[in-house]
Design a protein around this motif. Structure first.
Motif, PDB file in Angstrom:
ATOM      1  N   THR A 143      11.070 -30.424  18.261  1.00 40.36           N
ATOM      2  CA  THR A 143      10.530 -28.843  17.706  1.00 40.36           C
ATOM      3  C   THR A 143      12.011 -28.172  17.268  1.00 40.36           C
ATOM      4  N   ASP A 197      17.172 -21.430  10.576  1.00 38.31           N
ATOM      5  CA  ASP A 197      15.523 -21.512  10.890  1.00 38.31           C
ATOM      6  C   ASP A 197      14.805 -20.602  10.829  1.00 38.31           C
ATOM      7  N   GLY A 229      15.248 -26.895  15.864  1.00 42.23           N
ATOM      8  CA  GLY A 229      15.530 -26.482  14.273  1.00 42.23           C
ATOM      9  C   GLY A 229      16.798 -27.224  13.683  1.00 42.23           C
ATOM     10  N   ASN A 243      11.824 -18.494   9.245  1.00 43.45           N
ATOM     11  CA  ASN A 243      10.689 -19.176   8.581  1.00 43.45           C
ATOM     12  C   ASN A 243      10.716 -18.817   7.180  1.00 43.45           C
ATOM     13  N   GLY A 256      15.927 -28.237  28.675  1.00 40.13           N
ATOM     14  CA  GLY A 256      14.283 -28.275  28.563  1.00 40.13           C
ATOM     15  C   GLY A 256      14.049 -29.298  27.388  1.00 40.13           C
ATOM     16  N   LEU A 293       1.305 -27.664  24.805  1.00 34.84           N
ATOM     17  CA  LEU A 293       1.646 -27.700  23.458  1.00 34.84           C
ATOM     18  C   LEU A 293       0.383 -26.662  22.802  1.00 34.84           C
ATOM     19  N   HIS A 294       0.766 -25.845  21.988  1.00 37.10           N
ATOM     20  CA  HIS A 294      -0.172 -24.941  21.317  1.00 37.10           C
ATOM     21  C   HIS A 294      -1.303 -25.620  20.409  1.00 37.10           C
ATOM     22  N   ILE A 295      -1.030 -26.759  20.510  1.00 36.82           N
ATOM     23  CA  ILE A 295      -2.374 -27.582  19.572  1.00 36.82           C
ATOM     24  C   ILE A 295      -2.992 -28.519  20.595  1.00 36.82           C
ATOM     25  N   MET A 342      16.295 -22.127  19.752  1.00 35.90           N
ATOM     26  CA  MET A 342      16.624 -23.278  19.128  1.00 35.90           C
ATOM     27  C   MET A 342      15.553 -23.750  18.243  1.00 35.90           C
ATOM     28  N   THR A 343      14.409 -23.338  18.611  1.00 37.96           N
ATOM     29  CA  THR A 343      13.090 -23.770  17.866  1.00 37.96           C
ATOM     30  C   THR A 343      13.092 -23.781  16.487  1.00 37.96           C
ATOM     31  N   GLY A 344      12.784 -24.812  15.785  1.00 40.86           N
ATOM     32  CA  GLY A 344      12.899 -24.826  14.239  1.00 40.86           C
ATOM     33  C   GLY A 344      11.652 -23.968  13.590  1.00 40.86           C
ATOM     34  N   GLN A 345      11.367 -24.520  12.351  1.00 41.87           N
ATOM     35  CA  GLN A 345      10.350 -23.667  11.893  1.00 41.87           C
ATOM     36  C   GLN A 345       8.947 -23.726  12.322  1.00 41.87           C
ATOM     37  N   ASP A 346       8.785 -24.381  13.393  1.00 41.60           N
ATOM     38  CA  ASP A 346       7.431 -24.705  14.214  1.00 41.60           C
ATOM     39  C   ASP A 346       7.389 -23.353  14.895  1.00 41.60           C
ATOM     40  N   TYR A 375       1.319 -29.180  36.845  1.00 46.53           N
ATOM     41  CA  TYR A 375       1.426 -30.534  36.179  1.00 46.53           C
ATOM     42  C   TYR A 375       2.995 -31.035  36.160  1.00 46.53           C
ATOM     43  N   ARG A 376       3.796 -30.393  35.742  1.00 47.01           N
ATOM     44  CA  ARG A 376       5.247 -30.791  35.905  1.00 47.01           C
ATOM     45  C   ARG A 376       5.591 -31.186  37.233  1.00 47.01           C
ATOM     46  N   LEU A 432       5.763 -23.330  25.315  1.00 49.48           N
ATOM     47  CA  LEU A 432       5.981 -24.625  25.330  1.00 49.48           C
ATOM     48  C   LEU A 432       6.631 -25.384  26.434  1.00 49.48           C
ATOM     49  N   GLN A 433       6.488 -26.840  26.517  1.00 44.90           N
ATOM     50  CA  GLN A 433       7.342 -27.376  27.535  1.00 44.90           C
ATOM     51  C   GLN A 433       8.666 -27.072  27.261  1.00 44.90           C
ATOM     52  N   GLY A 434       9.565 -26.862  28.616  1.00 40.91           N
ATOM     53  CA  GLY A 434      10.918 -26.644  28.124  1.00 40.91           C
ATOM     54  C   GLY A 434      11.379 -25.521  27.626  1.00 40.91           C
TER      55      GLY A 434
END
Lengths: 470, 320
Positions: free
Chosen positions: B245, A43, B247, A45, B126, A196-198, A225-229, A141-142, A109-111
């Motif tokens: 999101t 993952d 990966g 980039n 999460g 969300l960043h967007i 664990m985030t991917g290419q995002d 909010y949550r 981000l959330q979570g």
């Protein structure tokens, strides 16, 4: 650790060129193709990978290396250096203000783990910086996010500032700031809602919070664990909020952790901490160089030493070493040793920091419930039995009684007896070592020496398994 | 190959596709928009293939999958002596459908014709398990079912409260025991109460757990067993909640959770926030576990039954 799989693939790629007396440009190209794929799978980039492979190739193909001594080792060194550079070069220390209150804002981000991280950070600041921190609940909010922070605050005995969920977070932030300054807190940690960043509306809100707080540190909490995002998340948050540092969470998962690698490379934001467990003390300072070494399978003795010296009383440690080497090791010592390990964090986590141990442990799953079992069984022994291990070895009725008392099987008791015996034997071998030569600041160095032979025996392929040495 | 064009045009009219299109706008504009540019280039040379490869990898589709996919493209181009990138448009889409629909009809309906039916939600920390439960509860209630949420996450601070608040908002029954209780015992007691109250569907929350934590995975398999002991064949659905999101680790999550609890499907969350989301395809290709639902927003009704054709259509509707 998270980087295990990444490092496995990397090592495979590097092993191909290792030991070759002569290297051609093609060798390097072939190796780098593997490295490229392994980074992508991890993952990291895409653009980061491209730059990384180009940089390594350029440097590795220079005459100095190809025609120099030990070209393969030098190429590996280039990979390591570039990797460490990618991760952020020097450790970026987390500094606090000595004269006024620190204002720290957590975003993400959330979570991603902001609330848990807020708790960990509070604990870190109190323990390592001697600060009195205030936790501020801004996630309105949550559902139950405020409750979560309050519960964590209770667990840590750290005060939590909250105004429920009806007020808007900007005004809560303002109120909290005044309160914290008036009450003489050393640090205020603001836990903001995941967004969300967007999401423009939510990003505007966090900008307003930032203008109100004027944080010393705006830390981006990013799931390992985030991917290419990951890169666009980091970019967006950085552009809106001038992020000062990153915290990578859930690095105790089996992710290859490419997100961590990309964050610094793309946004220039240094990684300050990493989250390595659900417990509130599972937050560690991020050391780029050590991480690079870990990826390449060199172990991470420095981190281990930090852990040991932070959590274990030095006298305790030395006393233990003496006991171990003198051969009078009994169940009381065994228990004490276990507790020490427990205090240092997860057993698996620690073992992996020792060079060579990772490979060794590959198939031996260190189960922490075993620690509990051992504790329970020893708890069922009489004082005399704990002091004199051979009583148990001789009499089976004692073993039976202990099994009944602890609720485990006789086989479990036997296993414990066996492992104490084994420990004693290992210690005897170690006895040949002069205890005075053991560096009190780095007792594990001595242990390390012990690791190598065992490993060779087990694998039968000692060469090429023990990590790289430059 | 006009077939796909027709398929697309007919799909365009349905209401769900519109929602897909909107929810996945980000995904389409993010990564796959570039595909359009690449396919508009003048000559079909190696750099085109490389760029396609790059685009798919950036969509988190998985390196192995992408490499084999692009190799297939190269072969097809050679075989048919194609020379314009434009020709690749339909080939790409067709190959996508071939790969991921696999000529089988995937049933995304939840298996809830039991008395009571039990749905177990599992996943790492999460990812949005609790929110997904709220969404599913809402949907089932709309269908006239009586629903009970079970607070099986007794570990994380505030998790029970979070689910309770959702149950109040959605108006479903709720079962809890004090924080720190053994989650298996929570499930056991919840089932007894659900039987008394004549609940149709139990939605069981569990604590987030990383798939490499052996103890926690053992705990999960115990929960699974307890449910099956109390109600034959329960849980009738075991849904892995997966963050879009995520990966490549998503594959590992799906594999290991599948080993421990035998997954019946996946709920893919936060799809509205990612420009990638290709992990959905990678997970399906690697594990065969179908995606049953997707989360497209934070509202309680932002949950859709998943349709892989719609999804691929959503990804490529601007390409063809």
């Amino acid at each position: 650790m998270a980087f295990d799989q990444l490092s496995d693939r990397m090592q495979m790629a590097l092993r191909r060129i290792r030991g070759k007396a002569r290297l051609t440009e093609k060798d390097i190209d072939d190796m780098m193709r593997e490295v490229r794929l392994s980074l992508l799978e991890a993952d990291v980039n895409f653009k980061v990978v491209k730059k990384f492979t180009n940089d390594v190739k350029e440097e590795a193909k220079g005459d100095k290396i190809l025609k120099g001594l030990n070209p393969s080792q030098q190429v590996i060194k280039v990979v390591r250096d570039q990797l460490s550079e990618l991760l952020g070069g020097e450790t970026s220390p987390f500094t606090v203000n000595k004269t006024r209150m620190d204002k720290i804002m957590l975003v993400g981000l959330q979570g991603s783990g902001k609330t848990t991280t807020a708790g960990k950070l509070a604990k870190y600041l109190r323990k390592n910086e001697n600060q009195k921190p205030l936790l501020v609940a801004l996630d309105v909010y949550r559902p139950a996010a405020v409750d979560q922070l309050v519960t964590i605050g209770k667990q840590l005995d750290v005060e939590v500032f909250e105004r429920g969920t009806d007020k808007d977070p900007v005004s809560i932030a303002k109120e909290a700031l005044e309160y914290a300054e008036k009450e003489g807190f050393d640090a205020a940690i603001f836990d903001t809602a995941g967004r969300l960043h967007i999401d423009d509306k939510m990003m505007d809100e966090i900008k307003a919070i930032r203008t109100t707080i004027k944080p010393d540190q705006s830390l981006l909490v990013l799931d390992a664990m985030t991917g290419q995002d990951a890169v666009s998340v980091a970019k967006h948050f950085h552009e809106s909020l001038d992020i000062t540092g990153g915290i990578i969470t859930k690095l105790d998962s089996d992710t290859r952790g490419g997100a961590a690698l990309s964050l610094r490379a793309v946004s220039g934001v240094p990684i300050k901490f990493m989250g390595v467990g659900e417990k509130l003390d599972a937050l560690e300072v991020f050391h780029p160089e050590r991480m690079a070494g870990r990826i390449l399978g060199m172990g991470d003795v420095l981190t281990l030493v930090d852990k040991v010296s932070e959590n274990v009383d030095e006298d305790d440690m030395m006393g233990m070493m003496e006991k171990m080497t003198s051969g009078t090791f009994n169940y009381n010592d065994f228990l004490k040793q276990l507790k020490m390990i427990k205090r240092m964090g997860s057993l698996g986590g620690i073992m992996k920091l020792i060079p060579g141990a990772k490979k060794m442990m590959k198939n031996t799953n260190v189960d922490e419930s075993q620690l509990t079992r051992v504790e329970t069984i020893i708890g069922s022994m009489t004082k005399e039995e704990r002091k004199k291990p051979n009583l148990l070895e001789k009499e089976s009725r004692r073993r039976k009684r202990i099994a009944n008392g602890s609720g485990y099987k006789v086989a479990d008791v036997n296993r414990l007896i066996e492992s104490l015996k084994q420990q004693k034997e290992t210690m005897k071998k170690m006895g040949g070592m002069d205890p005075s030569k053991i560096d009190p600041n780095n007792p594990m160095k001595a242990m390390q020496g012990m690791q190598a032979p065992t490993q060779k025996k087990k694998k039968g392929k000692g060469k090429g398994k023990g990590g790289f040495r430059f | 190959m006009g077939f796909f064009k027709n398929l697309f045009q007919s799909k365009k009219k349905t209401k769900t596709s519109e929602k897909y299109r909107l929810g996945m706008q980000k995904t389409r504009q993010g990564v796959f928009n570039r595909l359009n540019d690449v396919l508009s280039e003048a000559t079909l040379d190696d750099s085109v293939f490389e760029e396609i490869e790059e685009i798919f990898i950036m969509a988190d589709m998985g390196v192995d999958t992408v490499v084999s996919f692009v190799n297939h493209l190269r072969d097809t181009v050679d075989l048919n002596a194609l020379d314009s990138p434009e020709d690749l448009r339909e080939i790409i889409v067709e190959e996508m459908f071939k790969r991921y629909t696999k000529d089988t009809i995937i049933d995304t309906n939840l298996d809830i014709d039991h008395d009571p039916a039990v749905i177990l939600f599992v996943g790492v920390n999460g990812v949005g398990k609790t929110t997904s439960i709220a969404k599913v509860a809402h949907q089932l209630q709309e269908e006239g079912k009586s629903v009970m949420m079970v607070a099986g996450d007794t570990f994380r601070a505030g998790a029970i409260e979070q689910l309770r608040i959702w149950s109040e908002r959605v108006g479903s029954s709720f079962f809890e025991k004090p924080a720190g209780s053994d989650p298996s015992s929570v499930m056991y007691d919840a089932i007894q109460e659900a039987k008394e109250e004549n609940i149709d569907v139990l939605l069981c929350d569990t604590a987030g757990r990383l798939q490499n934590k052996k103890n926690l995975m053992n705990e999960l398999s115990k929960i699974h067993k307890v449910l099956g002991r109390e109600i034959p064949n329960a849980p009738h659905e075991t849904l892995l909640v997966l963050d879009a999101t995520t990966g490549q680790n998503g594959i590992s999550q799906a594999k290991i959770f599948n080993e421990v609890t035998t997954l019946s499907g996946i709920v893919l969350t936060k799809l509205d926030g990612t420009a990638k989301g290709g992990i959905a395809l990678a997970v399906y290709e690697n594990t065969g576990v179908p995606i049953k639902m997707i989360g497209l927003g934070e509202g309680v009704d932002d949950l859709e039954y998943f349709d892989i054709e719609e999804y691929i259509y959503g990804l490529f509707s601007d390409v063809v």
